[in-house]
Design a protein around this motif. Structure first.
Motif, PDB file in Angstrom:
ATOM      1  N   HIS A  14      38.193  22.851  33.430  1.00  0.00           N
ATOM      2  CA  HIS A  14      38.629  24.257  33.421  1.00  0.00           C
ATOM      3  C   HIS A  14      37.458  25.200  33.725  1.00  0.00           C
ATOM      4  CE1 HIS A  14      42.163  23.223  30.472  1.00  0.00           C
ATOM      5  NE2 HIS A  14      42.407  22.868  31.722  1.00  0.00           N
ATOM      6  N   GLU A  15      36.316  24.925  33.086  1.00  0.00           N
ATOM      7  CA  GLU A  15      35.146  25.783  33.310  1.00  0.00           C
ATOM      8  C   GLU A  15      34.729  25.773  34.781  1.00  0.00           C
ATOM      9  OE1 GLU A  15      32.149  24.356  30.582  1.00  0.00           O
ATOM     10  OE2 GLU A  15      33.458  24.735  28.852  1.00  0.00           O
ATOM     11  N   LEU A  16      34.735  24.586  35.394  1.00  0.00           N
ATOM     12  CA  LEU A  16      34.383  24.488  36.814  1.00  0.00           C
ATOM     13  C   LEU A  16      35.432  25.170  37.691  1.00  0.00           C
ATOM     14  CD1 LEU A  16      33.055  20.826  36.869  1.00  0.00           C
ATOM     15  CD2 LEU A  16      31.711  22.882  37.312  1.00  0.00           C
ATOM     16  N   ALA A  17      36.697  25.034  37.327  1.00  0.00           N
ATOM     17  CA  ALA A  17      37.777  25.652  38.109  1.00  0.00           C
ATOM     18  C   ALA A  17      37.643  27.173  38.115  1.00  0.00           C
ATOM     19  CB  ALA A  17      39.139  25.237  37.561  1.00  0.00           C
ATOM     20  N   LEU A  18      37.259  27.731  36.994  1.00  0.00           N
ATOM     21  CA  LEU A  18      37.130  29.180  36.907  1.00  0.00           C
ATOM     22  C   LEU A  18      35.940  29.713  37.710  1.00  0.00           C
ATOM     23  CD1 LEU A  18      38.098  29.667  33.158  1.00  0.00           C
ATOM     24  CD2 LEU A  18      39.474  30.253  35.174  1.00  0.00           C
ATOM     25  N   GLN A  19      35.069  28.826  38.161  1.00  0.00           N
ATOM     26  CA  GLN A  19      33.932  29.224  38.993  1.00  0.00           C
ATOM     27  C   GLN A  19      34.250  29.178  40.491  1.00  0.00           C
ATOM     28  OE1 GLN A  19      30.499  26.837  37.899  1.00  0.00           O
ATOM     29  NE2 GLN A  19      30.969  27.091  35.723  1.00  0.00           N
TER      30      GLN A  19
END
Length: 194
Positions: free
Chosen positions: A172-177
């Motif tokens: 999720h953290e990578l997706a939001l980037q």
């Protein structure tokens, strides 16, 4: 002297290079599956710094020779889609397992890569979950913009919510980037809000 890993990556990428579907990146035409494999490897490096060789190979070969079995070869229904995906995972796993063994890997390592490509024990096996995160990230980064143009909003929101549900918090953290703007960004925000 080439290592088994080098031999396997070389064989996998040589097959990817045969994809007749092309994409243009920075003015250079590439076979799509080679681009996809490189993108997967790039996201794997962002997702974990300690990937095993078997995970790296499974990630690199996730869509191995996929163009040879087009989606249109199965009924254009939900059941047809799932049958197509199931067949692809099995076929891709078998083909890559053969490459692994001919590259010098053990039968056990070949079976491990095949299990990862089939996404066995998702949510339980950490490496399978990493592979799923990578697949979802590449979809959002590389395929979503085109996908959203081809489907209605309800379907898109459903797919986005399912995609999000398959991912870990790190995913999720990578997706939001992932840089997004316009309609794709609006749809992702709407899916995550509701």
């Amino acid at each position: 002297m080439s290592t088994p890993y080098d031999k396997a990556v070389s064989a996998i990428d040589a097959a990817h290079a045969e994809d007749p579907n092309k994409i243009t990146i920075d003015g250079k035409e590439l076979p799509y599956e080679l681009h996809y494999a490189q993108k997967c490897t790039s996201y794997l490096e962002k997702r974990t710094s300690s990937a095993t060789e078997t995970l790296k190979l499974a990630i690199r070969a996730q869509h191995f020779r996929r163009w040879e079995v087009p989606r249109s070869s199965y009924p254009m229904t939900r059941i047809g889609y799932h049958a197509w995906r199931t067949y692809l995972k099995k076929r891709q796993a078998e083909l890559v397992q053969d490459i692994m063994i001919s590259s010098g890997y053990s039968t056990e390592d070949g079976e491990r890569v095949a299990a990862l490509i089939r996404k066995e024990d998702l949510k339980v096996d950490e490496e399978t979950q990493i592979l799923e995160d990578v697949a979802c990230l590449v979809f959002l980064d590389d395929q979503f913009e085109q996908f959203e143009k081809e489907h209605n909003e309800d379907k898109i929101l459903g797919i986005l919510r399912k995609t999000w549900g398959k991912m870990t918090e790190t995913g999720h953290e990578l997706a939001l980037q992932i840089p997004m703007s316009g309609r794709p960004q609006e749809l992702v925000q709407k899916a995550l809000a509701g």
